[in-house]
Scaffold this active site. Structure first.
Site, mmCIF file in Angstrom:
data_model
loop_
_atom_site.group_PDB
_atom_site.id
_atom_site.type_symbol
_atom_site.label_atom_id
_atom_site.label_comp_id
_atom_site.label_asym_id
_atom_site.label_seq_id
_atom_site.Cartn_x
_atom_site.Cartn_y
_atom_site.Cartn_z
ATOM 1 N N SER A 11 0.838 -1.175 0.110
ATOM 2 C CA SER A 11 0.035 -0.040 -0.165
ATOM 3 C C SER A 11 0.921 1.224 -0.044
ATOM 4 O O SER A 11 0.234 2.417 -0.018
ATOM 5 C CB SER A 11 -1.062 -0.059 1.293
ATOM 6 O OG SER A 11 -0.119 0.065 2.503
ATOM 7 N N VAL A 14 4.303 1.503 6.014
ATOM 8 C CA VAL A 14 5.456 0.725 6.447
ATOM 9 C C VAL A 14 4.766 -0.833 6.842
ATOM 10 O O VAL A 14 5.746 -1.747 6.679
ATOM 11 C CB VAL A 14 5.746 1.267 7.875
ATOM 12 C CG1 VAL A 14 4.822 1.262 8.974
ATOM 13 C CG2 VAL A 14 7.108 0.418 8.419
ATOM 14 N N ASP A 15 3.596 -1.178 6.970
ATOM 15 C CA ASP A 15 3.239 -2.474 7.571
ATOM 16 C C ASP A 15 3.359 -3.312 6.507
ATOM 17 O O ASP A 15 3.864 -4.473 6.533
ATOM 18 C CB ASP A 15 1.655 -2.182 8.112
ATOM 19 C CG ASP A 15 1.772 -1.649 9.431
ATOM 20 O OD1 ASP A 15 2.800 -1.576 10.053
ATOM 21 O OD2 ASP A 15 0.704 -1.055 9.710
ATOM 22 N N MET A 39 -3.002 -1.478 -5.242
ATOM 23 C CA MET A 39 -4.244 -1.167 -5.547
ATOM 24 C C MET A 39 -4.558 0.223 -5.657
ATOM 25 O O MET A 39 -4.421 0.811 -4.727
ATOM 26 C CB MET A 39 -5.234 -1.839 -4.578
ATOM 27 C CG MET A 39 -5.127 -3.597 -4.635
ATOM 28 S SD MET A 39 -5.965 -4.126 -3.048
ATOM 29 C CE MET A 39 -4.417 -4.606 -1.940
ATOM 30 N N CYS A 103 -14.378 -2.409 2.608
ATOM 31 C CA CYS A 103 -13.312 -2.251 1.821
ATOM 32 C C CYS A 103 -12.588 -3.694 1.899
ATOM 33 O O CYS A 103 -12.061 -4.282 0.861
ATOM 34 C CB CYS A 103 -12.196 -1.322 2.177
ATOM 35 S SG CYS A 103 -10.637 -1.340 0.937
ATOM 36 N N CYS A 199 -10.072 6.198 4.653
ATOM 37 C CA CYS A 199 -8.983 6.039 3.602
ATOM 38 C C CYS A 199 -9.298 7.207 2.397
ATOM 39 O O CYS A 199 -8.235 8.013 1.891
ATOM 40 C CB CYS A 199 -8.653 4.795 3.055
ATOM 41 S SG CYS A 199 -10.371 4.081 2.170
#
Length: 381
Positions: A11, A14-15, A39, A103, A199
């Protein structure tokens, strides 16, 4: 041979960066092939506030640093139809939806999973903080080791087929260690701030964003006993328990205490408020839901005791659940709950295992109960 074995949703945060790195390192010893996929879920709306391009660049930089191929898919149309239109419809009804839950169900674990399989991958991975287990031949969604970051609440709509094809590499880690790993590896997202809020709204003013799609309609702000205190610009801009944005205060005859939203009457366009965060109008004991989703495929019984959350990061509360026809729930909490909000998700847990959940339909909070009674009387008059 497939192009890759596992596709990681990158995305630009950091994760997901560390999730990709951990899978790359694990795959190196076993010969498995890993790739990233970015995405696009929200089309540029012309406001200049969309961070998608920045996130895309960061995702490309991370995959470049890790030596992983990266793919791109545009799911903005699917997001609009499967998530955003529902979001608007719920707000128009005076409810407060949770788009992150939709989502995950509609985009990340449906269209993303389909895209990954189209690329030949057997599994997907994400940077969610959650774990997957198996018991009695059924997959389980488990809380993350880092309870403060646990995201199982947002994942409660997943089922057996999704969990069988998913990896959560961060499930056993705490956030501080994830950032330390990213810094040690020189990942460009190591110190990137976590995204917050909804988001597609990002850092924008929520009311200003929503007013582009749901035009303001002024109405009265009233106390529960019907005294008018002022005007609001639209009941759908407010949610239960909200304090900010009411623009009322210093009213003669009332104490100098903050006001909170305690109810809404969408039909009459009235916003109800009361003073004090512990107003009795904010509390309820019984919650009714829409049809529930069960991670195992079925509920553990027609009536059972467990724990529930009615919002993210809330401490789970003991309750008794009754499954009613046609699969809706009646949930009675051991103690009153504050600001249980229709449109949000009620998620059920048995210790570390997430059982599933449902959208909150109504509660026995005083104003909701009064409005139901008025509605019944009007239909029988």
């Amino acid at each position: 041979m497939s192009e890759c074995d596992t596709i990681v949703g990158v995305s630009g945060g950091v994760d997901s960066s560390v999730a990709a790195m951990l899978l790359r390192d694990q795959a190196a010893s076993g010969g498995a092939r890993i790739a990233g996929l970015f995405m696009d879920n929200w089309a540029d709306d012309g406001s200049g506030d969309c961070r998608a391009e920045d996130d895309r660049r960061d995702a490309v930089a991370v995959c470049g640093t890790l030596g992983l191929p990266i793919h791109f898919r545009d799911f903005s149309s699917e997001y609009w139809q499967g998530v955003f239109e529902h979001f608007l419809a719920e707000y128009a009804r005076g409810r407060t939806p949770n788009p992150d839950v939709l989502c995950n169900r509609e985009i990340k674990f449906k269209h993303f999973l389909e895209a990954a399989r189209g690329l030949g991958a057997a599994r997907i991975a994400t940077g969610h903080y959650a774990r997957i287990g198996k018991q009695g031949g059924r997959w389980q969604l488990l809380r993350a080791a880092d309870r403060a970051k646990d995201q199982s609440y947002f994942l409660h709509q997943l089922g057996q087929s999704q969990l069988a094809a998913t990896l959560f590499p961060l499930g056993e880690l705490v956030k501080a260690d994830v950032r330390a790993m990213a810094r040690a590896a020189g990942l460009p997202t190591a110190d990137k701030r976590d995204s917050t809020g909804i988001c597609f709204i990002g850092e924008r003013d929520f009311r200003g964003f929503l007013s582009r799609y749901l035009p303001a309609r002024a109405g009265e702000i009233q106390t529960p006993d019907g005294r008018c205190l002022g005007q609001h610009t639209g009941v759908f801009y407010f949610t239960l328990g909200q304090r900010e944005g009411l623009q009322i205060g210093g009213i003669r005859g009332f104490a100098a205490a903050p006001w909170y939203v305690v109810g809404k009457d969408v039909g009459r366009n009235i916003l109800f408020v009361d003073q004090g965060s512990d107003s009795p109008y904010l509390f309820s004991t019984t919650t009714w839901t829409e049809e529930a989703h069960w991670i195992s495929g079925s509920p553990p019984g027609r009536r059972f005791a467990c724990h529930a959350q009615v919002r993210y990061r809330q401490r789970e509360e003991p309750c008794e659940v009754t499954v009613e026809d046609p699969g809706t729930l009646r949930v009675v909490f051991d103690r009153p709950q504050r600001a249980v909000t229709p449109g949000q998700s009620l998620v059920l847990y048995d210790e570390q295992a997430c059982l599933g959940g449902a959208v909150i339909a109504s509660t026995d909070a005083p104003l909701e109960s009064r409005q139901r009674g008025e509605a019944r009387r009007s239909t029988t008059a």
